[in-house]
Design an enzyme around this catalytic site. Structure first.
Site, PDB file in Angstrom:
ATOM      1  N   ASP A 190      42.051   6.950  68.907  1.00 59.83           N
ATOM      2  CA  ASP A 190      41.568   7.931  69.883  1.00 59.83           C
ATOM      3  C   ASP A 190      40.806   7.261  71.014  1.00 59.83           C
ATOM      4  O   ASP A 190      40.327   6.136  70.885  1.00 59.83           O
ATOM      5  CB  ASP A 190      40.680   8.986  69.216  1.00 59.83           C
ATOM      6  N   GLU A 210      37.273   8.248  66.027  1.00 62.38           N
ATOM      7  CA  GLU A 210      36.113   7.358  66.003  1.00 62.38           C
ATOM      8  C   GLU A 210      35.127   7.722  67.099  1.00 62.38           C
ATOM      9  O   GLU A 210      33.908   7.694  66.905  1.00 62.38           O
ATOM     10  CB  GLU A 210      36.569   5.898  66.181  1.00 62.38           C
TER      11      GLU A 210
END
Ligand SMILES: [Zn+2]
Length: 417
Positions: free
Chosen positions: A87, A181
């Site tokens: 991400d 994350e």
């Protein structure tokens, strides 16, 4: 011809994988599956074993040990994990990323999609090491996503090297790609038993040669002030304006223990979200210290401020709440320091001068280490994360690939000794 780390990176960077704060789903955005599913296919194409993806988006795969039975490390070498997150940060757009591959010739870099966005040489000392070399930037309208697609590309390139060159001996290696994350929940459902590694590394750092084995310990403090609201026309002697008490609190926060005024191992108190009206106001504060007991000192600092402000606003009610966030990975790294020694030596074997740098933040490795999987962090060659001036050193990325290929061999050597 094998695909280079740069080719892989550019391919992954173009896929929008922005995560989202306070989402009710996991992963926080469905589009992260676009890259996660692509990686599943690529890991299978490389011929890796046990390639899997679960409902949370965690992708795992194995490069089985190729140690001959008569090797002295056979049966003794622990399974090593390599982890990166797919991400990108919610703080800048990750849609339609248009990577610019340029040979850096010195000076400032004006980005073509938005000439007001400039990567300044004065703010990027690492740039001077890239003169005459290839770097990657965004076009200025989005972030680049080197955090952490550089890490993904580095691990995929290292895997490609290991499976195509049987002369490189290694034990069992587990690969993990994770979502979310950037919104602080990357390891929420990560099952370290299923992952099965004894030690792991996140490939999620920045400057070439920098390694991380220490992160902040982190708590969030929330101060709530309750007042009393009434029409201002008839408020005399009745209204209790929570905003005034909150202002008195904020003004007392130490200015020399703030992110703006500290570096290295220094702790800070950082008020970062303020919401309120007369009846109630709320302040969110980040407490950060490498020394975990130091978080209590920061808390006492806030208690002291509240004790001072309360008598000034006797009818307001002031509350302090502390929420634990994450802990310095150093606290949980354990006694088996091979996880650090092997990484240091592998970086040296790549021709670099490794340095351990404390991270003024947390990593997925902070939480994994606390859960029992020691997970220091490896550089990627990326810089200026989370914004449109993000840039990536291609040489740095290649050095990271070399470091990982060396790392699995150092583990063999240390386990055979
Ligand atoms: Zn990252």
């Amino acid at each position: 011809m094998k695909e280079s780390a740069l080719d892989k990176f550019v391919r992954y960077a173009k896929i929008d994988t922005q995560s989202k704060d306070d989402a009710e789903t996991y992963p926080s955005t469905q589009k992260q599956f676009d890259l996660l599913n692509l990686l599943v296919g690529e890991l299978r194409d490389l011929g890796l074993a046990d390639v899997s993806i679960d409902k949370y988006g965690y992708v795992m795969a194995t490069i089985p040990s190729n140690l001959p039975r008569n090797h002295r490390a056979f049966g003794k070498i622990p399974c090593i994990g390599l982890i990166a997150h797919v991400d990108t940060s919610p703080s800048a757009s990750g849609a339609n990323v248009n990577p610019q591959i340029v040979t850096y010739t010195g000076g400032d870099i004006v980005l073509p999609g938005d000439p007001s966005v400039v990567i300044k040489a004065s703010e990027n000392p690492e740039l001077s090491k890239s003169i005459g070399k290839t770097i990657v930037t965004s076009d200025g309208t989005t972030l680049l996503g080197a955090d952490d697609k550089a890490g993904v590309a580095i691990i995929m390139t290292a895997a490609q090297t290991l499976v195509s060159d049987s002369s490189i001996l290694h034990g069992d290696i587990r690969i993990g790609f994770t979502p979310d994350e950037e919104v602080g929940t990357g390891t929420k459902f990560f099952d370290i038993k299923i992952f099965g590694a004894k030690f792991a590394y996140t490939v999620d750092g920045d400057t070439v040669g920098e390694l991380n084995k220490e992160t902040f310990s982190a708590n969030q403090a929330i101060i709530t002030v309750y007042g009393r609201n009434i029409h201002p026309g008839t408020a005399k002697g009745i209204m209790v304006n929570s905003l005034r008490a909150m202002a008195d609190i904020i003004v007392r926060m130490p200015k020399d223990i703030a992110p703006e005024t500290t570096e290295g191992y220094e702790p800070y108190i950082h008020p970062h979200v303020l919401e309120g009206e007369e009846a109630k106001s709320t302040l969110k504060i980040l407490l950060r210290d490498f020394n975990t007991p130091g978080l209590d000192v920061l808390k006492r600092n806030l208690e002291q401020i509240i004790a001072e402000v309360q008598p000034l606003h006797p009818r307001a009610k002031i509350e302090l709440k502390i929420i634990e966030q994450y802990r310095n990975m150093k606290d949980y790294m354990g006694n088996d320091l091979r996880v650090l020694d092997c990484l240091f030596e592998a970086t040296q074997r790549s021709g670099l001068l490794p340095t351990w740098v404390p991270i003024r933040g947390g990593t997925d490795g902070s939480r994994l280490t606390e859960k029992g999987l020691p997970t220091p962090n490896i550089f990627t060659g990326g810089h200026n994360y989370h914004g449109p001036t993000e840039w990536l050193s291609v040489e740095g990325m290649e050095k990271s690939v070399a470091t990982i290929v060396n790392l699995v061999q150092v583990w063999v050597d240390k386990s055979a000794a």
